[in-house]
Structure formats: structure tokens, C-alpha cells
Enzyme design. Structure first.
Site, short mmCIF file in Angstrom:
data_model
loop_
_atom_site.label_atom_id
_atom_site.label_comp_id
_atom_site.label_asym_id
_atom_site.label_seq_id
_atom_site.Cartn_x
_atom_site.Cartn_y
_atom_site.Cartn_z
CG ASP A 306 -24.46 22.56 -7.93
OD1 ASP A 306 -25.69 22.70 -7.78
OD2 ASP A 306 -23.81 21.67 -7.37
CG HIS A 376 -27.27 19.77 -8.07
ND1 HIS A 376 -27.23 20.65 -7.01
CD2 HIS A 376 -27.58 18.56 -7.54
CE1 HIS A 376 -27.48 20.00 -5.89
NE2 HIS A 376 -27.70 18.73 -6.18
CD GLU A 441 -28.65 17.12 -2.82
OE1 GLU A 441 -28.55 17.06 -1.58
OE2 GLU A 441 -28.29 18.11 -3.48
CG ASP A 535 -19.62 21.09 3.69
OD1 ASP A 535 -19.04 19.99 3.62
OD2 ASP A 535 -20.83 21.23 3.41
#
Length: 644
Positions: A306, A376, A441, A535
Site C-alpha cells: 500500500d 495505493h 481508489e 475496523d
């Protein structure tokens, strides 16, 4: 402590908040040429500061006073700024870590000085901690619930004289797993012997993954036709073992006699673990794999790369782990999230990975690697700038995590050289028939002001820069296919409309994203953040650990999830669901204690969604079985979130 940092919300609107930051100098010396370094998970409007200047890279912020003003002894520095996001509701939304740097001597290196951070001042009314009432513990508390379970009268007594009869090589892996677990229980090894009384036996008529388990007074029979089935039988057997001896003076364990016939509802029952944001050591991963196997998960989706870290050894590019696996105040990759005052990181050697793959295989778990592209990729780009940076690209963008330099260029030959070599080594290292390539993303604005990207678009007749994402992913898909691998990706892998329907799509933004992919002809794994992201905070109390971009996620809400529940069962989209998966993203998870608190007991609810058919699921029955599982979680020292 010489410095204190206060951070409070002073005004809050539905889509914008005003915050105040105060730095106190509690020492008897002035602070000159100073800067405050801190981490914050939301993007600050830099032009909104009332005092000082701010630079932000991801979550890492550097605040300097205007005109190099000194901070006097017992004085303070105050500034306000605006953040254009939803309201702050959790203490974890605040500043997580901070330090002061003073360059009085004009030293080239950052020398951190510690700062005390007070509790985040929220504009929120007090909310009680969420509690989950449970039924009294069940006598037999298997999770997930089996298809058929018949209690029988009597008990089987397990002693060090018990032995395993291995009637088929398909059970060799789970036999090793069982031996390890029984040694922990009895403090003595259990041998494999042809005349043993714990029998693994092949049954051709049982479907893939199905099993039968019969516990009699003198023998235990584990029957299956596949490695997976034998592992599932083993997990049920291990759950029947009492966590402690029935009596203090005993070393033996007495199991209830039962007959079980069982098979999974979904074929893919996975958990994704993010090891890029925070590095999780091998021992932590193996302990997690043990629990995943116990609750009949069969996929470990390993997020290895990432923006904040590259965690897998690649022989062709040692820079990826020499540079990309580390971040810190004096590293090429800036600090992020926590532990920002010192060098932080780590990576898995190829031998580490082989060891984990073998360990998982004995427990019926397939390890699927994720190499996240084309977004990422900051850790990779910082490690290999000569290969992956286009100096002519003037595109302006910002990713959702706050980076403007984390996207691979589809117009650079170096990108394809990099992907070819990395994917070749990943394919050789991981035996799974799948490789996950992320694809999520990629922000708007990327590739829009690059002469090379414009030329590539003209060459292929692309009208939208986002088609370049599809162009790059199609290359990755074809290369993986040539290695005998099937590509997986997040739902954005369909953007640009270039990958084939052979790509397996993982939905994360919401349920509708998965449904749209299924209706378009893709196989899907359902992982919507609103139901499966571990999370997420487990309630509305401000001191709950976690984040809440997808909302709060309590145990009851997890258990209620059923993919495509509103569609008629006859709808063909149901046939596209390969299974479900939960995820633990680890921006804020940097310890074993927090790691476990976020996972348990919600992991057990996910286990039941994946294994047990919806018509066989019952919330009261689940809570009774869950209550019976806590003795085991206590015994092995798991820091689970208490329900009541």
C-alpha cells in the site's frame, strides 16, 4: 513532559467542522525554529489556518509558525482550521501521535521531542457503551452452526494414550494441526497409529468441503472426501474439547458424544488482513490463522502492499523492502498513523511467506496475496522513482488518503517492467490460483496532464483518462492468466471496462456495488464495509476503538447481514456470489491487544454467515453458542470485546 497538545472541536456542521489546536510549552526555555509534527486521519483545509502554515502528506502533518516565531516558556501557540468531512464522534478521530522538532542548530535531520496529547475534545453528548445481551451458554456451542447435530448419551475420554488413525493422505495436514492442538491440551504428544481411536476416513459420497463427525464412547470418526472436509471436521472436534479439564486433578478431556453432518453454505469464507499500514509479525498471523481455521474460514486474503508500506520480498527489486518497508521522520516515506517519531516497518521474507502458506494449508486455508495497483502504490514509487516516476506528468490529484504521488502511470514502460517482474515472483511464491490486484481508489485528476498518457489515449482511441486504468489492469489480467492465475480486484477493477468477466470482483463500498457487478456478469465476493469491516467502531461511545466512515458496526448488525437478501432467491445474481469476507484495515491497529479487540467476537458472526444457510441461522441460538465460546477465548488469552 515539556510540551502538551490540546485538540478540540469548536464548531460542527453536517459536512464541515472547525477545530482548535493549542501547543503548550511547559518548559523553562523558549522553543525556537520549531515545527509540530502530528498525524490526523482527515484532510485539513490548509488555507483555513488562522495562524501558521501546514503541510500534509497522508495523515502526516507538519505545522510551522508564521515568521519563525518562538514559543516562550509557559507560553502557547494557538490556531484554528476547518475540515470538510462528517462530524467527529470518536476519540480515535483526533490526533493520534505527535512530536516537536526544533532546528535551532539547523540540523539536517529531524530530532523528535515527545509531546503529551490530551483527550480529543468532542462536541458530542455522552453515549453509553453498547451492550449485547446473550442467552445462557449452550451445552454444545459450535460456531458456525452445523447443518445437523444430534447429541448422544455419554462421553469420549481423551487421554495421552489416545492416538490418531490416519486412513487417508487427504487428512495429513489437519492431522498435524490436530496433534499440535491436542499437545497443548494434554501437555503430551498424541501419536499417529494404525490402531488409534481417532479415525480419519475417506468417504467418496461426501461433497467437497462436507464432513461427518461421530463421537462415540470409545472412538471418534472424522469422515470426508476432501482436504477441506477433513479440516472442517477437525475444527468441530476441537470446539467440542472443553477449554479446561473437567476436574482439576484430571489431565484427560471428556468430549460429549455427538453425531454431526455438515457442509458449507458459501465456498469462499475469507478474512482480509492489512499488513501494509501496520506490520503484523509472523507469530500474530499464525495465531490468527489458527482461529480462522477453528471457525471454518478457508481464505486468508493478505493485503501486502500500500502507500505506507511494501511488505513482501521481491528479488528483482530489493529496494522495495530496503526502502518501501520503512517509514519515519528521516526516511523517504514519511511517518503515518502511529509511532511517527521513529523508524517503523518490517517485511516478510519469502521463507516467512512459504512458512505461513504451509501453516495455513494444514488448517484448510488458502492464502491469496494482494498487490495493490495502480493506486495505493506510493511505497513502490518512492522505492523505484527512476522506474515508476514520469517527470513530465503535471497532473494534479489527491487520493482519498491524502496523497498526490501514489498512482502508477500506464504510459511508462517501467510500469509494465515492474508489474511483470513483481507478478512473476508473486505467482511463483503463492500456490493459490488467484492474485488480487486491488484497483481501488484511483482519484479523478490522475493522468490528465501527462503528455505520455495523452499519447497513449490517442493511440488506443480512449476518451476518458480513467480508461487507462482498464488498460493497465487488462495487461495485469493477461499476464496473470499466462501464469495460470485468475485475477481478483475490488469493485473499481471494472472501471475503464477493459477486464474480462473472468475477473472476480470484491465489493467494499456497499451492497449495491456487489449486486451491480453480479448483474453485469462478474463473480463476486461480498465484503461491504457497512457489514463486514472489522475496523469500524463497535458502538456509539466516544471511547470505542476504530473508525466510522461506513458507520458503527455492532455484533448484532454483523450477524444480520445476508448478501442480496432483498432479491428473490430465483434471481440469477445469487449464483454469482462466491462467498463473503470480512476485513481488518490497520491504520490504527498497531498492537496485539487492539488487533484482537477489533476482530473478536465479530469474527464468529462472520463465520456463521459464511458457513450456515440463512434458514438455519438464529440470533438467540447464536448468542448462546457464542457465550459458550468465551471460555476458550479467555483460555488462549484473546482480548475480545465484552458483550455485556
Amino acid at each position: 513532559m515539556s510540551f502538551r497538545l490540546d485538540f478540540v472541536v469548536i464548531d460542527q456542521q453536517p459536512d464541515q467542522s472547525r477545530l482548535a489546536l493549542t501547543l503548550h510549552n511547559l518548559s523553562d526555555r523558549p522553543l525556537c525554529l520549531w515545527s509540530l509534527h502530528f498525524t490526523l486521519g482527515r484532510w485539513i483545509n490548509h488555507t483555513s489556518l488562522t495562524h501558521g502554515k501546514l503541510e500534509q502528506v497522508g495523515s502526516y502533518c507538519t505545522l510551522t509558525p508564521s515568521h519563525h516565531e518562538e514559543l516562550k516558556p509557559n507560553g502557547h501557540f494557538y490556531t484554528e482550521f476547518t475540515i470538510g468531512t462528517k462530524p467527529f464522534t470518536l476519540l480515535d478521530d483526533g490526533i493520534i501521535d505527535a512530536f516537536i522538532c526544533s532546528n535551532e542548530g539547523h540540523a539536517p535531520l529531524i530530532t523528535p521531542q515527545p509531546v503529551e496529547i490530551t483527550a480529543f475534545g468532542l462536541q458530542q453528548p455522552h453515549r453509553d457503551r453498547h451492550s449485547t445481551p446473550l442467552e445462557p451458554a449452550a451445552a454444545i456451542c459450535l460456531v458456525p452452526a452445523p447443518q445437523q447435530l444430534t447429541p448422544l448419551a455419554g462421553e469420549f475420554t481423551l487421554t495421552p494414550l489416545s492416538a490418531i488413525s490416519l486412513g487417508t493422505p487427504l487428512a495429513e495436514g489437519c492431522c498435524r494441526w490436530l496433534q499440535v492442538e491436542l499437545k497443548h491440551q494434554l501437555n503430551e504428544p498424541i501419536n499417529v497409529h494404525p490402531q488409534g481411536n481417532i479415525h480419519y476416513q475417506y468417504r467418496e459420497q461426501l461433497a467437497e468441503g462436507a464432513y461427518q463427525l461421530l463421537v462415540e464412547q470409545d472412538d471418534i470418526w472424522l469422515l470426508a472426501s476432501s482436504k477441506a472436509g477433513f479440516c472442517h471436521a477437525t475444527s468441530s472436534l476441537l470446539q467440542l474439547l472443553p477449554p479446561q479439564p473437567n476436574h482439576r486433578a484430571e489431565t484427560a478431556r471428556r468430549l460429549p458424544m455427538v453425531e454431526i453432518s455438515d457442509a458449507p453454505h458459501f465456498g469462499h469464507r475469507g478474512m482480509m488482513l492489512d499488513c501494509a499500514r501496520h506490520f503484523h509479525p509472523v507469530a500474530r498471523i499464525k495465531f490468527l490463522l489458527n482461529q480462522l481455521a477453528r471457525y471454518k474460514f478457508n481464505v486468508f486474503h493478505w493485503h501486502l502492499t500500500d502507500d505506507e508500506g511494501w511488505r513482501v520480498e521481491i528479488d528483482a527489486y530489493p529496494e522495495l523492502t530496503r526502502i518501501g518497508a520503512w517509514r519515519g521522520p528521516n526516511e523517504p516515506i514519511q511517518p503515518q498513523f502511529t509511532s511517527i517519531s521513529h523508524r517503523y516497518g518490517g517485511y516478510y521474507t519469502k521463507q516467512d511467506i512459504r512458512d505461513i502458506i504451509d501453516y495455513a494449508a494444514d488448517r484448510g486455508i488458502m492464502v491469496i496475496p494482494e498487490i495493490d495497483i495502480p493506486g495505493h502504490c506510493r511505497a513502490a514509487i518512492k522505492s523505484l522513482p527512476e522506474l515508476l516516476v514520469d517527470p513530465q506528468d503535471s497532473s494534479v490529484y489527491r487520493s482519498i488518503q491524502g496523497y498526490n504521488d501514489n498512482i502508477l502511470s500506464p504510459a511508462l514502460q517501467g510500469t509494465y517492467t515492474f508489474l511483470t517482474k513483481v507478478l512473476d515472483e508473486i505467482c511463483a511464491l503463492f500456490p493459490a490460483p488467484y492474485v488480487h490486484i486491488g484497483a481501488d481508489e484511483v482519484p479523478t485528476g490522475v493522468w490528465t496532464d501527462s503528455p505520455a498518457c495523452r499519447a497513449l489515449m490517442d493511440e488506443h482511441g480512449y476518451a476518458d483518462p480513467m480508461e487507462l486504468q482498464g488498460h493497465l489492469l487488462r495487461f495485469a489480467e493477461h499476464h496473470l492468466n499466462s501464469k495460470g492465475k485468475r485475477m481478483m480486484g475490488w469493485e473499481e477493477a471494472t472501471h475503464g471496462d477493459k477486464v474480462s468477466k473472468d475477473t472476480i470482483i470484491f465489493s467494499w463500498l456497499n451492497e449495491q456495488a456487489g449486486l451491480s457487478a453480479a448483474q453485469a456478469g462478474y463473480d463476486v465476493v461480498m465484503q461491504p464495509g457497512q457489514s463486514t469491516y472489522l475496523d469500524m467502531a463497535q458502538g456509539d461511545s466516544a471511547d470505542e476503538a476504530g473508525v466510522d466512515w461506513a458507520g458503527k458496526l455492532v455484533l448484532e448488525q454483523v450477524y444480520q447481514y445476508q448478501p442480496f437478501a432483498d432479491l428473490p432467491t430465483s434471481d440469477p445474481a445469487h449464483q454469482r456470489i462466491r462467498g463473503i469476507q470480512c476485513a481488518l484495515w490497520c491504520e490504527l491497529i498497531n498492537s496485539q491487544s487492539r488487533f484482537e479487540y477489533m476482530i473478536y467476537p465479530r469474527l464468529l458472526a462472520i463465520a456463521e454467515i459464511g458457513w450456515t444457510a440463512p434458514e438455519k441461522r438464529s440470533w438467540p441460538d447464536f448468542t448462546a453458542r457464542l457465550a459458550g465460546q468465551f471460555a476458550y477465548l479467555d483460555k488462549v488469552g484473546i482480548n475480545y470485546r465484552r458483550c455485556e
